[in-house]
Write an enzyme that holds these catalytic residues in place. Structure first.
Site, mmCIF file in Angstrom:
data_model
loop_
_atom_site.group_PDB
_atom_site.id
_atom_site.type_symbol
_atom_site.label_atom_id
_atom_site.label_comp_id
_atom_site.label_asym_id
_atom_site.label_seq_id
_atom_site.Cartn_x
_atom_site.Cartn_y
_atom_site.Cartn_z
ATOM 1 N N ASP A 185 4.825 -3.695 10.895
ATOM 2 C CA ASP A 185 3.395 -3.351 10.760
ATOM 3 C C ASP A 185 2.682 -3.349 12.100
ATOM 4 O OD1 ASP A 185 2.134 -6.565 9.496
ATOM 5 O OD2 ASP A 185 3.630 -6.071 11.015
ATOM 6 N N ARG A 198 0.856 -1.196 0.000
ATOM 7 C CA ARG A 198 0.000 0.000 0.000
ATOM 8 C C ARG A 198 0.890 1.243 0.000
ATOM 9 N NH1 ARG A 198 -4.574 -2.177 3.614
ATOM 10 N NH2 ARG A 198 -2.826 -3.478 4.288
ATOM 11 N N SER A 217 6.432 -5.561 7.136
ATOM 12 C CA SER A 217 5.899 -6.526 8.110
ATOM 13 C C SER A 217 6.669 -7.833 8.118
ATOM 14 C CB SER A 217 4.431 -6.759 7.843
ATOM 15 O OG SER A 217 4.257 -7.072 6.490
#
Ligand code: 0WK
Ligand code: 0WK
Ligand code: BGC
Ligand code: BGC
Length: 907
Positions: A653, A533, A597
């Site tokens: 994350d 993203r 992450s």
């Protein structure tokens, strides 16, 4: 010479009858012809194309094997449909066989009043369940205990599963209303509920032929055929599964109830039907149906004899043409009479008695003739059964591609048991028609219920195996406390040592959560488990709610996840370029926060010397582990030479999620990701960390996914879990994650379903290609399948979408497996979370701790039950903590931007 006279006289009278009934005297050529016709009908019944139109239905029974001696248990049984309705209690002892007293039986016969035989379905089953209750009472069987019940039901039923039976039609003297097309097992369950005061688990419903085969198979392993020659007639046998089109799967065998009683219903036997057969059929309760049965079974033999005697009398061939009302009356000559007239010793005496009981005064010649009529009628019956059996044995010969067949046939039924000549005649003709076969006939001594109990024992064992499998995923309270304690110890150990620890406890160098002072525009890049993203965040000082945020999501192709590091970061740079283009900001050098992450060791918040320790989830890009991933992104951006970024911070994350949620709720001190991966971070006391920063707290990225990598979870991992780990791209790593996260739950389900199917406990043992395909059972399907809103049919379509076809029972099992695995995952996360919040409480020396946990991840957000079970488990295992779970709105990207603002602020 008296003797000679007598013999010739007898012969002549017999010849008279022989001529009159020549059509009933079938020679071997005709029997072979009938056998061939029956074989053709069997083929029609087995094939999916022609089954619907086939007269001989060839009904699959879901009994896949004959007894193997391991069956054991205590069962109640109902034997309904033969001439006697029985309730029984059966105790089967393992490996002792019937002959060695391995089976104990108590039974009681209950008459079925005529009005019930022709009444409504509910009345019939109320009568059955009340008889069952009476039996239990009489035998002092504990009504409070749940009893396994075996149900022998001797009528044609379509069975989608072993414990369902949809009645096709009534035969013999049953014509109960309102049950045709209904599941008679369910009707019985309802009746037992109505009667009340007993708790039954109906494990299996079997046809009496199947139960007879199983009963005889318990002692004789060669018994693969069951035949009933009683008030009705039918035969079953073990057919190869690949020939049974109506059931999926090609491996192994399945018992098929032929329902040969219907042979001829489509005219196949018209050239063998005599006028007497037509009359018996016309006067029956089911004209045009069960033609073969009406030529063979006990319900009709007596009537056939009566009609022949009546016709011959009318023609003056008997009793000088004298006819009585009794002789004209239906049913006055029974099959028991026919048997009596064939008694070795006093057949003519019996014949005279019977005829006189019909108010006839038969001459000796009349008696000889009538006795011979009985012989011809019952001889034809045994011959027809022999032809039917020859057809079945021929088919088994072909299935096994052998002529030398050694096989046993289990037999039951009043005609076979009480008619003196019947067994010998039948055996003789079968062996004459198939001289190369070694055929043994075994009489089922005490009925078929033993067989029904054996089938139930197998069903019970299968059910318990399934339950065992499901139970292996059940975690006890003690086990959950143990996991909490182990997680706690691992958190402690991870903080201490620099050396390898399964829970790495990586410092994030984030020392505080946002305080609302953050402001300005930041770019945030968020590489999660499945997506990348890019987002632009604009913070307004002290106005959290006015934060502006624009973002774009990019799917990460598998070949990029598992390609080279360079390709991966080139792809990320390309996405960033696309986003900046989309935002029209290519020429702006924005400060950026990078949510990554995966476990990274870093020595500071900003981007100096960041090392990816290991890939997790589905990532395996080369030349990344041990490298500085921020540098790699910078290199990629340089290679692209389109825009430039000022990457000021890299966070995990979980850390991004904590920041993002703390921006909303300052009490947020912990963050959980329950998504493709699984991880937690929390604000730890700096004094507990080997770090001399001048702050009280620091956010620690626990990387709890690694718990168990040193074997601490081996006692709760099942064999299916081990299989998933060993077949993953990082075997032995991230064991806790593999029990709790979306990347793996679906795969665990697939492996459990595969192993249940291989053991014949699911999908009828049919292992489809789909089921063998790793990763086909995505975790999103779990969430869909477990949703309470979905009906079984909808779950069926999800499975079909995966190429899995299942019965209702299968679908329920799939739901149970999904539920067991997602429940365990949520509980394990709850146990881990309880360890974290309790540590924080003790860190702060508090009796009670109020704390908020920020959460993100598709599993937590989309699974219908995961979040609730996780919260319940956390609260139960950490009762001194009031934990609020706060789902993160905009993901961890906003958190990354906040940290970028922090980092920027500290520069
Ligand atoms: C006894 C078996 C029963 C079967 C019957 C058939 O236990 O399941 O239905 O034989 O023979 P019938 O009683 O109809 O003569
Ligand atoms: C959304 C967060 C992202 C995180 C993801 C985890 O913004 O950083 O990695 O959740 O959930 P998943 O996509 O793995 O289900
Ligand atoms: C039924 C069969 C049964 C047979 C023997 C027939 O009328 O259709 O299901 O096996 O009788 O009882
Ligand atoms: C990674 C963590 C990450 C988690 C959730 C795990 O596989 O090791 O760094 O936080 O997935 O995305």
């Amino acid at each position: 010479c008296i003797l000679m006279y007598w013999i010739n006289n007898t012969r002549s009278h017999k010849n008279k009858v022989d001529r009159f009934l020549h059509k009933m005297r079938l020679n071997d050529e005709q029997l072979n012809d009938i056998s061939a016709r029956f074989q053709a009908e069997m083929k029609k019944g087995l094939s999916a194309e022609s089954n619907a139109a086939a007269a001989v239905k060839m009904l699959p029974t879901h009994v896949r094997s004959t007894p193997d001696g391991t069956e054991k248990g205590q069962f109640l049984a109902l034997d309904l449909g033969g001439s006697k309705f029985k309730v029984l209690q059966i105790k089967v002892r393992e490996d002792q066989g019937i002959r060695k007293g391995g089976v104990e039986i108590e039974e009681k016969t209950y008459p079925i009043p005529n009005e019930v035989l022709n009444g409504r379905g509910t009345e019939l089953f109320d009568h059955v369940s009340e008889s069952l209750k009476d039996f239990m009472h009489e035998k002092n069987i504990n009504p409070k205990k749940k009893h396994p019940l075996a149900f022998t039901f001797s009528f044609p039923c379509e069975q989608p599963t072993l414990d369902q039976g949809f009645l096709l039609e009534w035969t013999k003297d049953f014509s109960v209303r309102g049950l045709q097309g209904k599941d008679v097992v369910d009707s019985l369950r309802q009746a037992i509920k109505r009667t009340g005061g007993m708790d039954m688990e109906i494990l299996a419903m079997v046809n009496d032929t199947v139960a007879t085969m199983m009963t005889c198979g318990f002692d004789d392993k060669n018994c693969e055929v069951g035949v009933i020659i009683g008030s009705g007639t039918n035969a079953c046998y073990m057919e190869q599964l690949n020939h049974v089109d109506l059931v999926e799967g090609d491996e192994g065998q399945m018992c098929v109830s032929t329902e040969w009683g219907a042979l001829g219903d489509d005219g196949t036997l018209d050239d063998y039907i005599t006028e007497f057969d037509r009359e018996v059929d016309a006067c029956s309760i089911n004209p045009g149906k069960q033609i073969f049965e009406k030529m063979v079974s006990g319900m009709y033999l007596g009537e056939l004899v009566r009609l022949v005697v009546l016709k011959m009398a009318k023609l003056g061939l008997l009793f000088d043409g004298r006819v009585t009302n009794a002789l004209r009356t239906k049913g006055t000559i029974t099959t028991a009479h026919v048997a009596a007239m064939e008694e070795y010793k006093n057949c003519l005496g019996h014949t005279r008695e019977i005829l006189e009981s019909l108010n006839l005064s038969p001459s000796a010649d009349d008696c000889i003739a009538v006795q011979h009529i009985s012989t011809i009628v019952s001889f034809r019956s045994s011959n027809l059964v022999a032809a039917g059996l020859a057809a079945i044995l021929t088919r088994i010969q072909k299935n096994r591609n052998t002529r030398e067949l050694r096989i046993t046939i289990g037999v039951d039924g009043t005609v076979y048991k009480t008619h003196p000549q019947y067994p010998k005649r039948l055996h003789k003709v079968v062996r004459r028609l198939l001289p190369e076969c070694h055929v043994r006939f075994v009489l089922s001594e005490s009925g078929s219920s033993k067989g029904a109990a054996l089938v139930s024992a197998v069903a019970q064992r299968l059910a318990s195996r399934k339950r065992q499998t499901l139970n292996s995923f059940k975690l006890s309270w003690e086990q959950l406390q143990l996991v909490k304690a182990r997680m706690r110890a691992a958190l402690q150990a991870g903080l201490k040592t620099d050396g390898p620890s399964e829970v790495k406890m990586l410092p994030s160098f984030v020392y505080r959560t946002p305080d609302g002072s953050e402001h300005g525009k930041y770019l945030a890049l968020d590489l999660g488990g499945t997506n990348f993203r890019a987002m632009l965040v604009n913070f307004k000082k002290g106005l959290q709610q006015n934060t502006k945020l624009y973002h774009k999501i990019y799917k990460i192709p598998l070949e990029i996840m598992q390609g080279t590091g360079e390709e991966l970061f080139d792809y990320l740079a390309q996405c960033v370029g696309d986003f900046l283009d989309y935002m029209g900001m290519k020429n702006t050098r924005l400060p950026a926060g990078f949510t990554f992450s995966f476990p990274c060791e870093q020595t500071a918040l900003d981007t100096v010397s960041i090392q990816l320790t290991l890939w997790t989830k589905g990532f395996k890009a080369t030349n990344c582990e041990g490298h500085d991933v921020v540098d790699m992104l910078r290199e990629a951006i340089k290679r692209r030479d389109e825009f430039d970024l000022d990457i000021v911070a890299l966070v995990n994350d979980t850390v991004g999620t904590l920041m993002s949620c703390a921006y909303e709720d300052p009490q947020c001190q912990v963050a959980l990701i329950a998504g493709t991966g699984s991880n937690v971070c929390y604000m730890e006391e700096v004094k507990n960390i080997e770090n001399d920063a001048d702050f009280s707290k620091m956010c620690i990225n626990t990387e709890w996914g690694g718990l168990g990598d040193d074997g601490t979870l081996d006692d709760i991992m099942t064999s299916d879990d081990t299989e998933v780990d060993q077949n993953s791209i990082n075997p032995g790593k991230q064991r806790f994650e593999k029990l709790t996260s979306g990347m793996y739950l679906g795969e665990i389900v697939r492996r459990v379903l595969l192993n249940l199917t291989i053991r014949g406990l699911l999908f009828k043992g049919y292992v489809s290609e789909a089921l063998k395909t790793p990763g086909i059972f995505e975790t999103k399907y779990l969430s869909q399948i477990e949703s309470d809103r979905l009906a079984l049919l909808q779950v069926r379509s999800i499975l079909q979408h995966m190429g899995l076809e299942g019965t209702c029972v299968d679908i329920i099992t799939v739901k149970e497996v999904c539920g067991a695995i997602s429940r365990r995952a949520a509980q394990l996360c709850g146990a881990g979370m309880a360890a974290v919040v309790d540590k924080i409480r003790e860190n702060r020396g508090l009796d009670r701790l109020n704390i908020t946990v920020g959460v993100d991840g598709t599993l937590y957000k989309l699974h219908p039950h995961f979040s609730r079970i996780l919260q319940e488990t956390t609260r139960a295992l950490a009762p001194q903590c009031d934990v609020t779970f706060l789902p993160s709105e905009e993901g961890s990207g906003k958190g990354a931007a906040l940290i970028a603002a922090l980092a920027k602020h500290m520069q």
